[in-house]
Design an enzyme around this catalytic site. Sequence first.
Site: not given
Ligand SMILES: [Zn+2]
Length: 262
Positions: A31, A128, A139, A201, A226
Amino acid sequence: MISRKEEFAPERARLSQYLRNSANILVFTGAGISTGSGIPDFRGPNGVWKRRQPVYYHDFMGSEAARVEHWDYKLEGWAGFRDAQPNATHAAISQLEKAGKLLAVVTQNIDGLHARAGTSLGKLVELHGTNSYIECQTCGRRSDPEPHFEAFSQTRRPPICECGGFLKPATISFGQNLRVEDINQAEEFASKADLILALGSTLSVYPAANIPLIAASKGAPYIIINRGPTEHDGFPEVRLRLEADVGEILPSAVAEAIEGAK
Ligand SMILES: [Zn+2]
């Protein structure tokens, strides 16, 4: 007083050296690289989960009220995601690919900004999921989010696929497993990397945070950038740890490395 640019000069030089010497870089992102694009950090102090209850996947599939709640939450964030633009960090990662140095990007982010910045889909694993499309839970058909959000905002009815299945933004929900093919692909990339960069992260969400460690266990130098502590701080595999906003250091280091290679 030293300027911000000079503050990181020695570290940036080392980072550039690593980038210059590598041909199969695996970039792992969280993020922290997208806050500069206006994407909120969901886990931060002002994160959405302070206000709302997350909808678990099981409940989404089993309850119309839960589907309404999930679509309402997603609708609230949709305009922000739709209009967000990649920032200098996403662009720098795309530059690494153009320079022939990028093996892959494995991201925890659902904002779709790596793809928008030009990272090839074949080199991108969104562990994610993504807000960039809607997916049928029966489907698997994917579609553009905009018409579904428009319809939901008017009718308050969660959209249904032509096949009768439930439609849901293609992010991994609470209580939903990561896609096996995504994990497998990320692990395969990790086993081939000659440098691993973890950017923005906290490296605290698993199994995603295993990916850098897999690369490091195969001997790839492991670099973490970070702002704030990460769960991999102090690990013996970590070769370089930069306490900084990624946007302050990566773009210039990439430019230096690519210029230096010419
Ligand atoms: Zn479907």
